[in-house]
Enzyme design. Structure first.
Site, PDB file in Angstrom:
ATOM      1  N   GLY A 175     -14.501 -37.175  42.031  1.00 52.24           N
ATOM      2  CA  GLY A 175     -13.640 -36.479  42.998  1.00 52.24           C
ATOM      3  C   GLY A 175     -12.605 -37.449  43.532  1.00 52.24           C
ATOM      4  CE1 TYR A 176      -9.565 -42.321  43.321  1.00 51.88           C
ATOM      5  CE2 TYR A 176      -7.280 -41.641  43.062  1.00 51.88           C
ATOM      6  CZ  TYR A 176      -8.214 -42.634  43.275  1.00 51.88           C
ATOM      7  OH  TYR A 176      -7.815 -43.935  43.450  1.00 51.88           O
ATOM      8  N   GLY A 177      -9.962 -36.558  45.887  1.00 48.67           N
ATOM      9  CA  GLY A 177      -9.198 -35.909  46.952  1.00 48.67           C
ATOM     10  C   GLY A 177      -9.300 -36.737  48.220  1.00 48.67           C
ATOM     11  CG  ASN A 178      -9.548 -36.457  53.153  1.00 49.02           C
ATOM     12  OD1 ASN A 178     -10.597 -36.971  53.507  1.00 49.02           O
ATOM     13  ND2 ASN A 178      -8.448 -36.481  53.894  1.00 49.02           N
ATOM     14  CB  ALA A 179     -14.203 -37.264  50.440  1.00 48.13           C
ATOM     15  N   GLY A 180     -12.753 -38.810  48.166  1.00 47.86           N
ATOM     16  CA  GLY A 180     -12.882 -39.732  47.035  1.00 47.86           C
ATOM     17  C   GLY A 180     -11.792 -40.788  46.978  1.00 47.86           C
TER      18      GLY A 180
ATOM     19  CE  LYS B 286     -17.566 -25.827  57.627  1.00 46.37           C
ATOM     20  NZ  LYS B 286     -17.672 -27.287  57.610  1.00 46.37           N
TER      21      LYS B 286
HETATM   22  P1  NAD Z   1     -10.193 -32.289  48.315  1.00 45.14           P
HETATM   23  O1  NAD Z   1      -9.812 -30.880  48.022  1.00 45.14           O
HETATM   24  O2  NAD Z   1      -9.238 -33.181  49.020  1.00 45.14           O
HETATM   25  O3  NAD Z   1     -10.626 -33.045  46.945  1.00 45.14           O
HETATM   26  C1  NAD Z   1     -11.563 -32.551  46.052  1.00 45.14           C
HETATM   27  C2  NAD Z   1     -11.527 -33.408  44.779  1.00 45.14           C
HETATM   28  O4  NAD Z   1     -12.554 -32.950  43.907  1.00 45.14           O
HETATM   29  C3  NAD Z   1     -10.227 -33.293  44.000  1.00 45.14           C
HETATM   30  O5  NAD Z   1      -9.883 -34.548  43.483  1.00 45.14           O
HETATM   31  C4  NAD Z   1     -10.584 -32.357  42.851  1.00 45.14           C
HETATM   32  O6  NAD Z   1      -9.790 -32.566  41.698  1.00 45.14           O
HETATM   33  C5  NAD Z   1     -12.002 -32.774  42.620  1.00 45.14           C
HETATM   34  N1  NAD Z   1     -12.776 -31.787  41.885  1.00 45.14           N
HETATM   35  C6  NAD Z   1     -12.725 -30.440  41.960  1.00 45.14           C
HETATM   36  N2  NAD Z   1     -13.554 -29.913  41.058  1.00 45.14           N
HETATM   37  C7  NAD Z   1     -14.156 -30.945  40.421  1.00 45.14           C
HETATM   38  C8  NAD Z   1     -15.104 -31.050  39.379  1.00 45.14           C
HETATM   39  N3  NAD Z   1     -15.592 -29.979  38.782  1.00 45.14           N
HETATM   40  N4  NAD Z   1     -15.518 -32.275  39.017  1.00 45.14           N
HETATM   41  C9  NAD Z   1     -15.011 -33.375  39.592  1.00 45.14           C
HETATM   42  N5  NAD Z   1     -14.091 -33.335  40.552  1.00 45.14           N
HETATM   43  C10 NAD Z   1     -13.672 -32.143  40.948  1.00 45.14           C
HETATM   44  O7  NAD Z   1     -11.559 -32.170  49.110  1.00 45.14           O
HETATM   45  P2  NAD Z   1     -12.256 -33.280  50.039  1.00 45.14           P
HETATM   46  O8  NAD Z   1     -11.855 -33.032  51.439  1.00 45.14           O
HETATM   47  O9  NAD Z   1     -12.098 -34.619  49.441  1.00 45.14           O
HETATM   48  O10 NAD Z   1     -13.768 -32.792  49.907  1.00 45.14           O
HETATM   49  C11 NAD Z   1     -14.602 -33.223  48.851  1.00 45.14           C
HETATM   50  C12 NAD Z   1     -16.050 -33.047  49.301  1.00 45.14           C
HETATM   51  O11 NAD Z   1     -16.253 -33.801  50.493  1.00 45.14           O
HETATM   52  C13 NAD Z   1     -16.430 -31.598  49.635  1.00 45.14           C
HETATM   53  O12 NAD Z   1     -17.789 -31.405  49.272  1.00 45.14           O
HETATM   54  C14 NAD Z   1     -16.297 -31.554  51.144  1.00 45.14           C
HETATM   55  O13 NAD Z   1     -17.113 -30.548  51.719  1.00 45.14           O
HETATM   56  C15 NAD Z   1     -16.794 -32.940  51.493  1.00 45.14           C
HETATM   57  N6  NAD Z   1     -16.407 -33.365  52.834  1.00 45.14           N
HETATM   58  C16 NAD Z   1     -15.105 -33.650  53.112  1.00 45.14           C
HETATM   59  C17 NAD Z   1     -14.756 -34.010  54.406  1.00 45.14           C
HETATM   60  C18 NAD Z   1     -13.339 -34.359  54.751  1.00 45.14           C
HETATM   61  O14 NAD Z   1     -13.095 -34.728  55.920  1.00 45.14           O
HETATM   62  N7  NAD Z   1     -12.410 -34.295  53.831  1.00 45.14           N
HETATM   63  C19 NAD Z   1     -15.731 -34.089  55.417  1.00 45.14           C
HETATM   64  C20 NAD Z   1     -17.044 -33.807  55.093  1.00 45.14           C
HETATM   65  C21 NAD Z   1     -17.376 -33.439  53.793  1.00 45.14           C
END
Ligand code: NAD
Length: 411
Positions: free
Chosen positions: A214-219, A102
């Site tokens: 959470g409504y980003g990439n994962a959500g 990492k």
């Molecule tokens: P992202 O930045 O695309 O989305 C994050 C989401 O979380 C956003 O919708 C944001 O508004 C929301 N958020 C932030 N603070 C918050 C809070 N206090 N309460 C509720 N929602 C909140 O990030 P991502 O890539 O979707 O990552 C989210 C999680 O998934 C992280 O823990 C990350 O480590 C994990 N993850 C992601 C990947 C990937 O490929 N994207 C892979 C493994 C793990």
């Protein structure tokens, strides 16, 4: 405790349970190598600013180390060390031939101009170049890094080597050697494990209620894929708060609303709820997809879901884990549930090395097999020893690493 101390406690718990060889434990409880770098960047105003960065390589017994690069003001050496250790277990849990690595840079990337961000990305790669490469250590995106940054980093590494070398980094745009499916692979991989869990518990997918924090990439991608498969998404949230609808939500429409207004909140015909409420709703499935430490000893007893799919890293504290286990909630742990991202990164690396590219159908077929097989193997361990899924995943992963170390004569 800092994240690295947490990671060490988790390893110790699994090591004691599985009676891990003490010599192997001594080696595994810390990273093999940590590089700390100071990265000068000429800012747009002509001044030089020096940023601190790290790259940690935890263990390479099963293959080159692999793991993302995080650009965040809270990055620390301990955080990067912990994340590299978790990557070792994640890659071993789904049996892909990598160790864990990492990287991170202490920076608020939102304060940089595009030009400054590109310089920082290139200079960081130059600084860690002696220890990375397609058969040494392969970075990828993480928090606040993305395919565009991966393309600059790949370009810089190739420029310094003197030849095109796409396999040094994954999560690239398709046009420069990225893989089909990488964008939504984390959510897709999680859904494959969830579908296996549903079969085990004898629950039908159709109209099964789901809440997603959470409504980003994962959500967002999880909501979209689950909706398409017949699940009923009744609640979603982002950093500003959440929404609930008993009738169910259309994830695409919610996404358009978020794009327009900056949040999922105040979407038509829904009730606004908080990020605490969303965890305690009466749904069959709960998907934490935002931050760490959301399910704690304070709220674990109020969780009503039968299955928790941890797409976020570290959403559940150890005390909450024990309470959920007693309440018979099936937790699909982060190091299994969100491993789809690194699995498709592995496919990207394989395609780069072959210089031959697969269709999305091929990628998803292979991803499905790995995620479903891994889930079922770990579920068997959980049933056999009557332990929680997280501990079962650790036992499976640590055994694989220990076995590779023994074969290589590292003990
Ligand atoms: P992202 O930045 O695309 O989305 C994050 C989401 O979380 C956003 O919708 C944001 O508004 C929301 N958020 C932030 N603070 C918050 C809070 N206090 N309460 C509720 N929602 C909140 O990030 P991502 O890539 O979707 O990552 C989210 C999680 O998934 C992280 O823990 C990350 O480590 C994990 N993850 C992601 C990947 C990937 O490929 N994207 C892979 C493994 C793990």
């Amino acid at each position: 405790m800092n994240p690295f101390e947490n990671a060490q406690v988790q390893l110790k718990k699994a090591a004691d349970l599985m009676k891990l060889d003490k010599n192997i434990y001594e080696i595994l409880k810390q990273p093999q190598r940590i590089l700390e770098v100071n990265i000068p960047v000429k800012m747009d105003d002509g001044t030089i600013k020096v940023f601190k960065g790290f790259r940690s390589q935890h263990n390479n017994s099963r293959g080159p180390t692999k793991g993302g690069i995080r650009f965040h003001p809270d990055v620390s050496k301990e955080e990067v060390m912990a994340l590299s250790m978790w990557m070792t277990w994640k890659c071993a849990a789904v049996n892909i031939p990598y160790g864990g690595g990492k990287g991170g840079v202490i920076v608020n990337s939102h304060e940089l101009s595009e030009k400054e961000l590109e310089k920082l990305s290139r200079n960081y790669i130059e600084a860690i170049k002696p220890i990375i490469g397609p058969s040494k250590d392969i970075p990828a995106p993480d928090v606040y890094t993305n395919p565009k940054i991966m393309a600059w980093m790949m370009d810089e590494f190739s420029r310094l080597e003197g030849f095109h070398n796409p396999a040094v980094i994954t999560g690239k745009p398709i046009e420069v050697g990225g893989s089909q499916g990488r964008g939504f692979s984390t959510a897709q991989g999680g859904v494959y494990t969830l579908n296996e869990a549903m079969k085990k518990l004898g629950i039908e997918k159709k109209d099964t209620t789901v809440a997603i924090q959470g409504y980003g990439n994962a959500g967002y991608f999880a909501a979209k894929i689950l909706y398409e498969q017949g699940y009923k998404i009744v609640a979603v949230s982002d950093s500003k708060g959440g929404i609930y609808s008993e009738m169910g939500l259309d994830p695409e429409k919610v996404f358009s609303h978020k794009k327009k207004t900056g949040s999922v909140k105040n979407f038509q015909d829904t009730k606004n709820i908080t990020n605490e409420d969303i965890l305690e709703l009466k749904t069959a499935v709960l998907v934490p997809a935002a931050l760490e430490n959301q399910i704690t000893k304070e709220n674990a007893s109020k969780i009503q879901a039968k299955i928790i799919l941890e797409l976020a890293n570290g959403p559940t504290t150890p005390e909450a884990d024990e309470m959920l286990f007693k309440d018979k909630v099936l937790v699909i742990p982060d190091i299994l549930a969100n491993a789809g991202g690194v699995v498709v990164s592995y496919f990207e690396w394989v395609q780069n090395l072959m210089n031959y590219y697969w269709t999305e159908e091929e990628v998803l077929g292979k991803l499905k097999k790995i995620m479903a097989d891994s889930f079922n193997q770990i579920y068997k361990i959980q049933q056999k020893y009557k332990i929680d899924m997280r501990t079962a995943t650790y036992i499976s992963a640590v055994s694989r690493v220990a076995s590779a170390m023994k074969h290589r004569g590292h003990t």
